[in-house]
Design an enzyme around this catalytic site. Sequence first.
Site, mmCIF file in Angstrom:
data_model
loop_
_atom_site.group_PDB
_atom_site.id
_atom_site.type_symbol
_atom_site.label_atom_id
_atom_site.label_comp_id
_atom_site.label_asym_id
_atom_site.label_seq_id
_atom_site.Cartn_x
_atom_site.Cartn_y
_atom_site.Cartn_z
ATOM 1 N N ALA A 1 0.785 -1.244 0.000
ATOM 2 C CA ALA A 1 0.000 0.000 0.000
ATOM 3 C C ALA A 1 0.810 1.283 0.000
ATOM 4 O O ALA A 1 0.231 2.366 0.038
ATOM 5 C CB ALA A 1 -0.899 0.014 1.241
ATOM 6 N N GLY B 1 3.316 3.595 -5.586
ATOM 7 C CA GLY B 1 2.784 3.150 -6.875
ATOM 8 C C GLY B 1 1.280 2.922 -6.891
ATOM 9 O O GLY B 1 0.499 3.711 -6.339
ATOM 10 N N TYR B 2 0.885 1.810 -7.518
ATOM 11 C CA TYR B 2 -0.539 1.525 -7.698
ATOM 12 C C TYR B 2 -1.252 1.208 -6.386
ATOM 13 O O TYR B 2 -2.436 1.508 -6.238
ATOM 14 C CB TYR B 2 -0.719 0.373 -8.691
ATOM 15 C CG TYR B 2 -0.652 0.853 -10.129
ATOM 16 C CD1 TYR B 2 -1.581 1.771 -10.604
ATOM 17 C CD2 TYR B 2 0.332 0.413 -11.002
ATOM 18 C CE1 TYR B 2 -1.540 2.233 -11.907
ATOM 19 C CE2 TYR B 2 0.390 0.872 -12.312
ATOM 20 C CZ TYR B 2 -0.556 1.780 -12.758
ATOM 21 O OH TYR B 2 -0.509 2.238 -14.048
ATOM 22 N N PHE C 1 6.091 -2.929 3.165
ATOM 23 C CA PHE C 1 7.416 -3.286 3.658
ATOM 24 C C PHE C 1 8.286 -2.045 3.556
ATOM 25 O O PHE C 1 8.879 -1.812 2.512
ATOM 26 C CB PHE C 1 7.952 -4.393 2.753
ATOM 27 C CG PHE C 1 8.908 -5.326 3.418
ATOM 28 C CD1 PHE C 1 8.825 -5.593 4.768
ATOM 29 C CD2 PHE C 1 9.885 -5.976 2.687
ATOM 30 C CE1 PHE C 1 9.704 -6.479 5.379
ATOM 31 C CE2 PHE C 1 10.770 -6.862 3.291
ATOM 32 C CZ PHE C 1 10.670 -7.113 4.635
ATOM 33 N N ALA D 1 4.543 -9.146 3.891
ATOM 34 C CA ALA D 1 3.190 -9.615 3.558
ATOM 35 C C ALA D 1 3.163 -11.101 3.215
ATOM 36 O O ALA D 1 2.117 -11.739 3.285
ATOM 37 C CB ALA D 1 2.646 -8.818 2.371
ATOM 38 N N ALA E 1 4.924 -5.730 -5.172
ATOM 39 C CA ALA E 1 5.963 -5.964 -6.183
ATOM 40 C C ALA E 1 7.257 -6.135 -5.405
ATOM 41 O O ALA E 1 7.678 -5.233 -4.687
ATOM 42 C CB ALA E 1 6.066 -4.791 -7.143
ATOM 43 N N TYR F 1 0.339 -6.382 -16.195
ATOM 44 C CA TYR F 1 0.754 -5.523 -17.302
ATOM 45 C C TYR F 1 0.916 -6.380 -18.547
ATOM 46 O O TYR F 1 1.303 -7.548 -18.454
ATOM 47 C CB TYR F 1 2.078 -4.809 -16.962
ATOM 48 C CG TYR F 1 2.509 -3.861 -18.043
ATOM 49 C CD1 TYR F 1 1.707 -2.764 -18.369
ATOM 50 C CD2 TYR F 1 3.672 -4.087 -18.770
ATOM 51 C CE1 TYR F 1 2.075 -1.909 -19.391
ATOM 52 C CE2 TYR F 1 4.044 -3.223 -19.792
ATOM 53 C CZ TYR F 1 3.240 -2.136 -20.095
ATOM 54 O OH TYR F 1 3.584 -1.301 -21.115
ATOM 55 N N TYR G 1 9.231 -8.919 -21.035
ATOM 56 C CA TYR G 1 8.217 -8.774 -20.002
ATOM 57 C C TYR G 1 7.131 -9.844 -20.117
ATOM 58 O O TYR G 1 7.145 -10.836 -19.412
ATOM 59 C CB TYR G 1 7.617 -7.352 -20.009
ATOM 60 C CG TYR G 1 6.813 -7.102 -18.762
ATOM 61 C CD1 TYR G 1 7.376 -6.509 -17.645
ATOM 62 C CD2 TYR G 1 5.495 -7.551 -18.668
ATOM 63 C CE1 TYR G 1 6.649 -6.362 -16.474
ATOM 64 C CE2 TYR G 1 4.758 -7.417 -17.500
ATOM 65 C CZ TYR G 1 5.333 -6.809 -16.410
ATOM 66 O OH TYR G 1 4.614 -6.680 -15.246
ATOM 67 N N VAL H 1 6.030 5.157 -14.259
ATOM 68 C CA VAL H 1 7.265 5.230 -13.490
ATOM 69 C C VAL H 1 6.957 4.851 -12.039
ATOM 70 O O VAL H 1 6.215 5.559 -11.362
ATOM 71 C CB VAL H 1 7.844 6.666 -13.502
ATOM 72 C CG1 VAL H 1 9.180 6.701 -12.767
ATOM 73 C CG2 VAL H 1 7.976 7.193 -14.916
#
Length: 396
Positions: A48, A51-52, A73, A111, A139, A224, A234, A273
């Site tokens: 949390a 980023g997203y 983390f 987590a 991530a 993604y 990717y 980014v």
Amino acid sequence: MIIQPKTRGFICTTAHPEGCASQVQRQVDYVKSKPAIDGPRNVLVVGASTGYGLASRIVSSFAAGANTVGVYFDKAAEGARTASAGWYNSAAFEQAALEAGRKSYSIVGDAFSDEIKAKTIDLIKTELGQIDLIIYSVASPRRTHPKTGEVFSSVIKPIGDTYSAKTVNFHNGEVSIATIEPATEEEIRQTVAVMGGEDWQMWIDELSAAGVLAEGATTVAYSYIGPEVTHAVYREGTIGAAKNDLEATALRLNKQLGAAGGRAFVSVNKALVTQSSSAIPVVPLYISALYKVMKENGTHEGCIEQMYRLFSERLYSGTPAAVDEKGLIRVDDWEMRPEIQAEVAKRWEELTTENVYELSDLEGYRREFFQLFGFETDGVDYEADVNPDVQIPNLR
Ligand code: NAD
């Protein structure tokens, strides 16, 4: 102390508390300027702090008025070392959420561990009762399996063949060719263990067994796809194998939660980014070209715009969420428009060290990278003495 950026490649080892707070406030202001969402009431965001995941937490709290629990983390400041950006972001978020009258709690730790899952469940039981939305946005480069103790490392490599493509050093604009050798079977297995769906499934199973999932609960994880030029490294590489596993997990979870009226989705988001995406070869150059084209086109979005659109137009629009033929929510739809991709592909062919600042938004990329750590933010006095020791109000 006076805090300056200290970078090593795509890592910045310092962060600025006021800059991070200002970046969070900008996202809060954006959400407050938009119509409210009749959405979730109590939300758990795993991953949390940046980023997203951070943007999902901000939309939950400030557009839907939800209470939130954030798991992440990050490190507090210690001696001469600043806290990590996610720590400062979370402190600023939580302060703003509490001032706005929403409950907000933080759990800092791994987590992937049983301990943090149990701690989160206890917190939900005592403070919120049940949750109706779980965002999974972790991530990580590493995972220790909670049952076997095996430590897995993820790698970003192609599968099958060696891959070569243009890449950029975003600090100095040097365009070169990156060549990456294919992954071994063991590296693929380990990457899937870190970034695939097993931990997401464990979270849902444990929340469900503890009785803290509300009836009709929704869960979402992020993925993604991206353009042809990055596919080998990717989507068809090791990370893609992990994302296939994550997407298969969503289908399973959708059946599992569906029995009680719940839903599970993977949302495919735009390339942006973040600390994670800057670590992937080739991707920063693609993002720079994409930013330039989408800004010119008037369709550029950051994490907060993406997450507001995900919540307002897909998850909580009042009609069933639109999904593609694989059952995926697509908020990468504007990125993947044929005219955008055609223009990016054309520029991609032409990109060199000499023209990279004209053909792509590399300067915008570089600036956003530093902003992730609270630097290069308008209105912040970087010469001023600042206390790096910032408290997170509801840290459990
Ligand atoms: P990020 O690096 O900004 O955020 C990662 C979050 O995970 C942070 O809050 C971090 O604290 C947390 N985290 C990492 N390890 C953890 C652990 N062991 N325990 C608890 N928390 C942990 O990453 P991001 O780019 O926002 O990525 C989030 C998701 O979105 C990923 O699944 C990623 O693949 C996906 N995604 C990213 C992009 C992109 O371009 N950035 C595009 C589409 C989808």
